[in-house]
Design an enzyme around this catalytic site. Structure first.
Site, mmCIF file in Angstrom:
data_model
loop_
_atom_site.group_PDB
_atom_site.id
_atom_site.type_symbol
_atom_site.label_atom_id
_atom_site.label_comp_id
_atom_site.label_asym_id
_atom_site.label_seq_id
_atom_site.Cartn_x
_atom_site.Cartn_y
_atom_site.Cartn_z
ATOM 1 N N ILE A 41 0.802 -1.030 0.245
ATOM 2 C CA ILE A 41 0.129 -0.451 0.243
ATOM 3 C C ILE A 41 0.594 1.176 0.017
ATOM 4 C CG2 ILE A 41 -1.947 1.262 1.019
ATOM 5 C CD1 ILE A 41 -2.148 -2.002 2.371
ATOM 6 N N GLU A 62 4.632 -8.223 2.734
ATOM 7 C CA GLU A 62 4.625 -8.580 3.826
ATOM 8 C C GLU A 62 4.409 -8.501 5.688
ATOM 9 O OE1 GLU A 62 6.371 -7.805 1.983
ATOM 10 O OE2 GLU A 62 7.900 -8.938 1.418
HETATM 11 N N1 THU Z 1 7.650 -4.385 -1.426
HETATM 12 C C1 THU Z 1 6.420 -4.987 -1.163
HETATM 13 O O1 THU Z 1 5.464 -5.111 -0.487
HETATM 14 N N2 THU Z 1 7.331 -6.467 -0.994
HETATM 15 C C2 THU Z 1 8.700 -6.370 -1.515
HETATM 16 O O2 THU Z 1 8.721 -7.370 -0.191
HETATM 17 C C3 THU Z 1 9.255 -5.706 -1.734
HETATM 18 C C4 THU Z 1 9.140 -3.965 -2.126
HETATM 19 C C5 THU Z 1 7.213 -2.829 -2.303
HETATM 20 C C6 THU Z 1 6.956 -1.989 -1.974
HETATM 21 C C7 THU Z 1 7.090 -1.118 -2.856
HETATM 22 O O3 THU Z 1 5.213 0.063 -2.841
HETATM 23 C C8 THU Z 1 7.004 -0.978 -4.035
HETATM 24 O O4 THU Z 1 6.959 -2.759 -3.751
HETATM 25 C C9 THU Z 1 8.636 -0.820 -4.333
HETATM 26 O O5 THU Z 1 9.599 -0.952 -3.420
#
Ligand code: THU
Length: 132
Positions: free
Chosen positions: A46, A58
């Site tokens: 988000i 996560e």
């Molecule tokens: N992001 C995640 O939600 N989990 C991960 O394991 C890596 C990165 C998201 C954060 C952000 O919204 C986007 O991916 C780019 O970094």
């Protein structure tokens, strides 16, 4: 974890990914966390226009589970649309270590590729409550 349990967790993470709010990075991530009770909690990333307030999939899944009274988790699946399977970021590793300890971390993409890691491999020499 059986293969079927892993497949189910990946499916739950893929579904959660569809709810991602990622208008800035366009990088959509889904996560699914399995509690020792058997319940599955999901999350998506988000983002926010201030960028710094972005929450990863996560951590959303972990905080949802914790806020519903769950403690103790044995596996987490992370799904993104990348050829190189997307691992949890550093901040998420710290949170996962605190609450899931040496849980199985299942990394998968939309093309059906998956690999299994352990938190102790992804996050060696962790700082945790044992130092306090
Ligand atoms: N992001 C995640 O939600 N989990 C991960 O394991 C890596 C990165 C998201 C954060 C952000 O919204 C986007 O991916 C780019 O970094």
């Amino acid at each position: 974890m059986t293969d079927k349990e892993r497949t189910d967790l990946i499916a739950a993470a893929s579904k959660a990914r569809e709810h991602a709010h990622a208008p800035y990075s366009h990088f959509r991530v889904g996560a699914a966390l399995r509690a020792n009770s058997g319940r599955i909690f999901t999350g998506c990333n988000i983002e926010n226009s201030t960028f710094g307030l972005t929450l990863c999939a996560e951590r959303v899944a972990v905080f949802k589970a914790l806020s519903e009274g769950e403690r103790g988790f044995d596996a987490v699946a992370v799904v993104a649309e990348t050829e190189r399977l997307t691992p949890p970021c550093g901040a998420c590793r710290q949170i996962l270590w605190e609450f899931c300890r040496d849980a199985e971390v299942i990394l998968a993409n939309l093309g059906g590729q998956m690999t299994v890691r352990r938190m102790s491999d992804l996050f060696p020499d962790a700082f945790d409550a044992s130092f306090l």
